[in-house]
Design a protein around this motif. Structure first.
Motif, mmCIF file in Angstrom:
data_model
loop_
_atom_site.group_PDB
_atom_site.id
_atom_site.type_symbol
_atom_site.label_atom_id
_atom_site.label_comp_id
_atom_site.label_asym_id
_atom_site.label_seq_id
_atom_site.Cartn_x
_atom_site.Cartn_y
_atom_site.Cartn_z
ATOM 1 N N UNK A 188 -18.715 7.908 -53.794
ATOM 2 C CA UNK A 188 -19.250 8.092 -55.139
ATOM 3 C C UNK A 188 -20.685 7.650 -55.309
ATOM 4 N N UNK A 189 -21.379 7.371 -54.210
ATOM 5 C CA UNK A 189 -22.776 6.950 -54.295
ATOM 6 C C UNK A 189 -23.709 8.154 -54.302
ATOM 7 N N UNK A 190 -24.742 8.105 -55.149
ATOM 8 C CA UNK A 190 -25.793 9.128 -55.130
ATOM 9 C C UNK A 190 -26.552 9.016 -53.809
ATOM 10 N N UNK A 191 -26.766 10.147 -53.128
ATOM 11 C CA UNK A 191 -27.457 10.139 -51.837
ATOM 12 C C UNK A 191 -28.781 10.893 -51.888
ATOM 13 N N UNK A 192 -28.772 12.153 -52.355
ATOM 14 C CA UNK A 192 -29.948 13.024 -52.256
ATOM 15 C C UNK A 192 -29.640 14.300 -53.015
ATOM 16 N N UNK A 193 -30.488 15.332 -52.860
ATOM 17 C CA UNK A 193 -30.097 16.687 -53.224
ATOM 18 C C UNK A 193 -29.801 17.423 -51.916
ATOM 19 N N UNK A 194 -29.501 18.700 -51.999
ATOM 20 C CA UNK A 194 -29.226 19.425 -50.747
ATOM 21 C C UNK A 194 -30.473 19.592 -49.901
ATOM 22 N N UNK A 195 -31.673 19.441 -50.519
ATOM 23 C CA UNK A 195 -32.913 19.689 -49.775
ATOM 24 C C UNK A 195 -33.937 18.563 -49.896
ATOM 25 N N UNK A 196 -33.638 17.514 -50.635
ATOM 26 C CA UNK A 196 -34.690 16.537 -50.934
ATOM 27 C C UNK A 196 -34.103 15.148 -51.169
ATOM 28 N N UNK A 197 -34.981 14.155 -51.073
ATOM 29 C CA UNK A 197 -34.637 12.787 -51.460
ATOM 30 C C UNK A 197 -34.861 12.600 -52.954
#
Length: 286
Positions: A188-197
């Motif tokens: 459930x942690x926010x990591x990134x988008x599919x293409x970006x930080x």
């Protein structure tokens, strides 16, 4: 245009281990005025990933010759460039991209990497995405991916060649008519988008995921962290849930080709374009 170990071609060995298993790594680099931006950071990230993957180090003197061939190709096809990889002249504003892809090489049976002679290096050129300029100016609207990243602390932060999770999540966003989406891990942690930080500001503090269990630590992310530290702004890298991101005062996203772009919507929540975002854009966007 494609080069395989310095030779212009569009085919690879059927036994290439990146083709067979995703066994390797890659980096994508912005070319501006004939110069690769942040080249040494891209070189460092490749070296670090190869070390983790236990793939032989590259002969960068040779690879730089191959990269210069790509820069010459860009020059001769309408983008202002130079034959000198490290030229500091930024007067030309035309942009393009170069992808450097490394495979462990060809051969072997099954997963065993024994008796692989040497890595295979593929270099390709591509146009600067035209919509990125609009994203930089007007912002990006994001969805939220329902699929989640698995945990992989051994490979976290590295841009290895197995991108199946990102492919599935980008397809999910395509089906939802979103240009990109916020990606969480299975915890459930926010990591990134599919293409970006991702970065965001809450109050006087800038936040970004720490990427110790999953995700890719991008070259532009590093530039932003350096700029924030030099400006003596408070920066925190930690684990964050989606609700913390949604309470942000401003949000922006980064990658090496895009640079920095404001995020103006995540799902149903709107965000204003903030002063930190615009300041960093002025400092770091090419």
């Amino acid at each position: 245009m494609f080069w395989v170990d310095g030779q212009s071609q569009q085919t690879i060995d059927i036994l290439d281990r990146s083709f067979q298993y995703g066994d390797g790594c890659f980096t994508t680099m912005l070319v501006l005025g004939g110069q690769i931006q942040h080249f040494h950071d891209h070189q460092r990230r490749v070296d670090e990933c190869l070390k983790v993957l236990r793939i032989s180090t590259l002969d960068w003197d040779v690879v730089n010759v191959w990269i210069n061939s790509a820069l010459q190709y860009i020059q001769h096809n309408g983008t202002h460039g130079t034959k000198n990889l490290h030229n500091t002249n930024k007067s030309h504003r035309d942009k393009a991209g170069i992808k450097l892809h490394v495979s462990r090489g060809s051969g072997g049976r099954g997963y065993s990497a024994k008796n692989i002679a040497k890595p295979t290096v593929t270099i390709s050129t591509f146009d600067f995405p035209s919509h990125y300029s609009t994203w930089q100016d007007s912002g990006v609207e994001l969805g939220v991916c329902q699929q989640a990243l698995g945990l992989s602390p051994l490979l976290a932060g590295h841009k290895h060649n197995n991108r199946l999770e990102q492919i599935l999540m980008k397809d999910e966003m395509d089906q939802a008519n979103e240009v990109d989406g916020v990606v969480l891990d299975i915890s459930g942690n926010v990591i990134e988008t599919t293409v970006a930080n991702l970065f965001w500001r809450k109050g006087q503090t800038i936040h970004t995921p720490q990427l110790t269990q999953s995700g890719v630590a991008g070259v532009m992310r590093k530039q932003v962290l350096t700029a924030l530290n030099q400006a003596a702004l408070s920066v925190t890298m930690s684990d964050y849930c989606l609700s913390q991101l949604m309470k942000a005062d401003e949000v922006f996203m980064t990658n090496s080709i895009l640079g920095i772009a404001p995020v103006t919507r995540i799902s149903e929540t709107q965000f204003n374009i903030g002063t930190v975002t615009r300041s960093l854009q002025g400092q770091l966007n090419s």
